[in-house]
Design a protein around this motif. Sequence first.
Motif, PDB file in Angstrom:
ATOM      1  N   VAL A  49       0.968  -1.062   0.035  1.00 30.69           N
ATOM      2  CA  VAL A  49       0.003  -0.075  -0.013  1.00 30.69           C
ATOM      3  C   VAL A  49       0.916   1.126   0.084  1.00 30.69           C
ATOM      4  O   VAL A  49       1.793   1.414   1.179  1.00 30.69           O
ATOM      5  N   GLU A  56      -3.753   6.676  -4.959  1.00 26.84           N
ATOM      6  CA  GLU A  56      -3.423   5.440  -4.274  1.00 26.84           C
ATOM      7  C   GLU A  56      -2.915   4.434  -5.404  1.00 26.84           C
ATOM      8  O   GLU A  56      -3.617   4.089  -6.594  1.00 26.84           O
ATOM      9  N   LEU A  58      -1.973   0.268  -4.905  1.00 33.32           N
ATOM     10  CA  LEU A  58      -1.843  -1.058  -4.529  1.00 33.32           C
ATOM     11  C   LEU A  58      -1.146  -2.068  -5.529  1.00 33.32           C
ATOM     12  O   LEU A  58      -1.788  -2.374  -6.563  1.00 33.32           O
ATOM     13  N   SER A 145      -3.838   2.194   6.838  1.00 36.12           N
ATOM     14  CA  SER A 145      -4.695   3.347   7.085  1.00 36.12           C
ATOM     15  C   SER A 145      -4.148   4.655   6.301  1.00 36.12           C
ATOM     16  O   SER A 145      -2.740   4.750   6.355  1.00 36.12           O
ATOM     17  N   ARG A 157      -9.069   6.338   4.503  1.00 36.77           N
ATOM     18  CA  ARG A 157      -9.139   4.937   3.840  1.00 36.77           C
ATOM     19  C   ARG A 157      -8.316   4.104   4.687  1.00 36.77           C
ATOM     20  O   ARG A 157      -7.386   4.189   5.287  1.00 36.77           O
ATOM     21  N   GLU A 158      -9.042   2.678   4.728  1.00 36.73           N
ATOM     22  CA  GLU A 158      -8.390   1.696   5.324  1.00 36.73           C
ATOM     23  C   GLU A 158      -8.338   0.483   4.277  1.00 36.73           C
ATOM     24  O   GLU A 158      -9.254   0.344   3.530  1.00 36.73           O
ATOM     25  N   THR A 159      -7.294  -0.201   4.175  1.00 36.72           N
ATOM     26  CA  THR A 159      -6.927  -1.389   3.275  1.00 36.72           C
ATOM     27  C   THR A 159      -6.740  -2.362   4.119  1.00 36.72           C
ATOM     28  O   THR A 159      -5.688  -2.387   5.055  1.00 36.72           O
ATOM     29  N   TRP A 160      -7.167  -3.601   3.960  1.00 38.21           N
ATOM     30  CA  TRP A 160      -6.855  -4.904   4.581  1.00 38.21           C
ATOM     31  C   TRP A 160      -7.100  -6.159   3.603  1.00 38.21           C
ATOM     32  O   TRP A 160      -7.697  -5.759   2.501  1.00 38.21           O
ATOM     33  N   LEU A 168      -9.537  -8.858  -0.591  1.00 35.35           N
ATOM     34  CA  LEU A 168      -8.820  -7.401  -0.382  1.00 35.35           C
ATOM     35  C   LEU A 168      -9.815  -6.240  -0.249  1.00 35.35           C
ATOM     36  O   LEU A 168     -10.646  -6.008  -1.267  1.00 35.35           O
ATOM     37  N   SER A 170     -10.670  -2.148   0.345  1.00 34.03           N
ATOM     38  CA  SER A 170     -10.243  -0.782   0.532  1.00 34.03           C
ATOM     39  C   SER A 170     -11.318   0.306   0.870  1.00 34.03           C
ATOM     40  O   SER A 170     -12.142   0.302  -0.322  1.00 34.03           O
TER      41      SER A 170
END
Length: 809
Positions: A49, A56, A58, A145, A157-160, A168, A170
């Motif tokens: 990230v 952004e 990824l 984040s 924003r949060e990504t996991w 995934l 986002s």
Amino acid sequence: MSVKMKSYDEQNFKEHESHPAPLKLWYREPANAFEEALPVGNGRLGAMVYGGAAEEVLLLNEDTLWSGFPRDTNNYEAARYLKRARQLLMEGKYEEAEALIEAKMLGVNSQAYQPLGHLRIKQNFSGTAFTDYKRELCLDTAVASVKFQAGNSSYRRETWVSAADQVLISHYESDTPGAIELAISLDSPHPFSVHDGGEGRLIMNSRCPSHVADNYHRDHPFSVQYEEDHGIIYQAMLEADTDGSVIVESGQMNIIGASYAVLRITANTSFRGFDRMPGQSYEELEARNLEQQNAAAMHNVEALRLRHIEAHQAVMGRVHLRLEGNDNRAGEYALLPTDQRLTAYKNGSKDLALEALYFQYGRYLLLSSSRPGTQAANLQGIWNEHVQPPWNSNYTTNINVGMNYWLAESCGLGECHEPLFDLLEELSVTGARTAAVHYGCEGWTAHHNVDLWRMSSPSAGHPSWAFWPMGGVWLSQHLWERYLFRPQLDYLREKAYPIMRGAALFSLDWLQERDGGELMTLPSSSPENKFVTGSGGVSSVAISSALDVTLIRELFQNMLQAQKLLGEDEALRARIEDALSRLPELRITGEGLVQEWQDAFEEHEPGHRHVSHLYGLYPGSSISELVRPELVEAARLSLDSRISNGGGHTGWSCAWLINLFARLKDGERAHHFIEVLLSRSTLPNLLDNHPPFQIDGNFGGAAGIAELLLQSSADDGIALLPALPVAWTEGEVRGLRARGGFEVDIAWRQGEWVKALLTSKYGSPLSIVNSGGLRIRDEEGKELGGAGDRIPTEIGRVYDVTLNTPAKS
């Protein structure tokens, strides 16, 4: 039963509420390169990230995306030259033997781990500059984040990557209704196409190369080759949940007028197994992606986040570490962004909380790159941006893939070890053919490079690395270690023993008899190292390297213990006992060093990065005070020699030194190399720098920190704080694992441990080997014994260990 850790205070143990620094990496600027981006993953899917505000990026990976397809890499001519190579070595013609092996007995290079592509998200702010920027990675939640201000609007924003839902996520939010406008695209470094999948979906189809040459041949016109109907195909699918409008057109997804947007990415490949040709149907991939997307769509984003965190914390939350020293500025360091904090550390700050963070980061990375059912973590875990990555981002067996898993058992990540065992089970199949075709041996073998297709034959290149048939013997140690930490006979009988048995059968056939009955290995190398011959030349192959002999000795000893436990294989047991009695002992040079080969040679590179001749000290166990004390001192002098000549200069090599000095009970030198690893071989995102990026140093460094705090032997007992560095004056660790099947919590003050709690997971006998007076009590306070006593335990019971004269507060 849950028992809280306690620390000593005014002659009484009171509840100790520790407040470790937050387990976060954070930054004030977006990443400009891979080395600054933050890794997330669920073992199968991974992403780096970058955290750009206006755009952004990824970088996406999937663990079965490799070049190639199943093919026979064995060299059918090699066996014809084995006898001649051995004869040359017996005659002392080392250079001639090496030249013969290089010309006639090697093979082809492994295939390469591949990037999936990129998810790019452009965010429209109508020309407004952004302020108050912060990006972070929380190790406790495995959520990356980004937050910032643009004009009068706040954005987050949060990504996991969820192990629970195989997706995934986002998640974009703003406090201003309608402020989120996104233009989202997918691309790949491979040939790809993007199309509208209907119902607001964006789909990318792509294909991996059928062949990739290693990164030393990047300029060759055919270094990367694609073929229709050969190689792995893959598909990524993007869906969005938002209160705005979604428009998919011209290969792009646009979201407008939204206050939130949840992007869901799934990805699947046509890999069917190491021994099956990959499928070629994008329709099959689409069906699998739709199934995963539809399952994830059943949950709102809050539920998806919770399910992800619960699955992550169930493993990550097992171990806690707090380190404190005498630096009164310690609190200031934790307030710095991680890149500035690392720079301060390089400039001399005594930031022990950064060392604790590095330990937990190693645990986080293994959990994110290796879970049950996934592929094993490779040279880069699961994070790779290159079509021709360094060393093909493969599994390098002569140190690196083993180092990846040194922390698995001791650091409470036992299930993360399972992908390595699956790899070994498959490798034992391909390795059986290599053993027979190359050497006419029973059992199975592996050489120094392995890939998704379980290549077990020698690679191309130079014999110093390519000709090393001990890879299977080395990695079989992990099977036994797993049993020692989690002693389950069903596992030993059904999973570990058959693979170990095959490695032992190969070793028995590979060993050759000398005059007088002593056994030897030949041709024999000490990975990637060379020596000066009597004629002044240089060679890498000789007879019975210290590593060969140590690996085989420890495998045979483990086999005998396993056979005793299982009560089977008596005929093989007799063969192993006979061979074990005829293995040569390790020798000590005139200078007092461990001799790297059976015969004494001048070192070609005294500061060589590998210290393979010290395997028996770590990760092995045969160089110990209990076996041959003189070898322990020789190992110490060998380390002194290597280091004084420039050894330990790569990230993973430095990490190995930490573990070796921990085993020598030399906490000060081990801690010095923790400082070196962080100062010299750590990138801004705290990933290990070989250079370039290679993840083994992260794992090896974390394992070394654990080794300083706890050492154990199923036979000899548990040592608490065996090599505590002086700098770690106070602290506590909870949740480390010890051989025999114990969970261990330790608290210390003024450099001495004051209390430990040990939970028996398997009912094994408990023995604490620390010197000095100590008391072991059960949960009811009944005194059971002291140092050196072998105390029966019950599964699930907690045992309290205290000093008779605890340190003063």
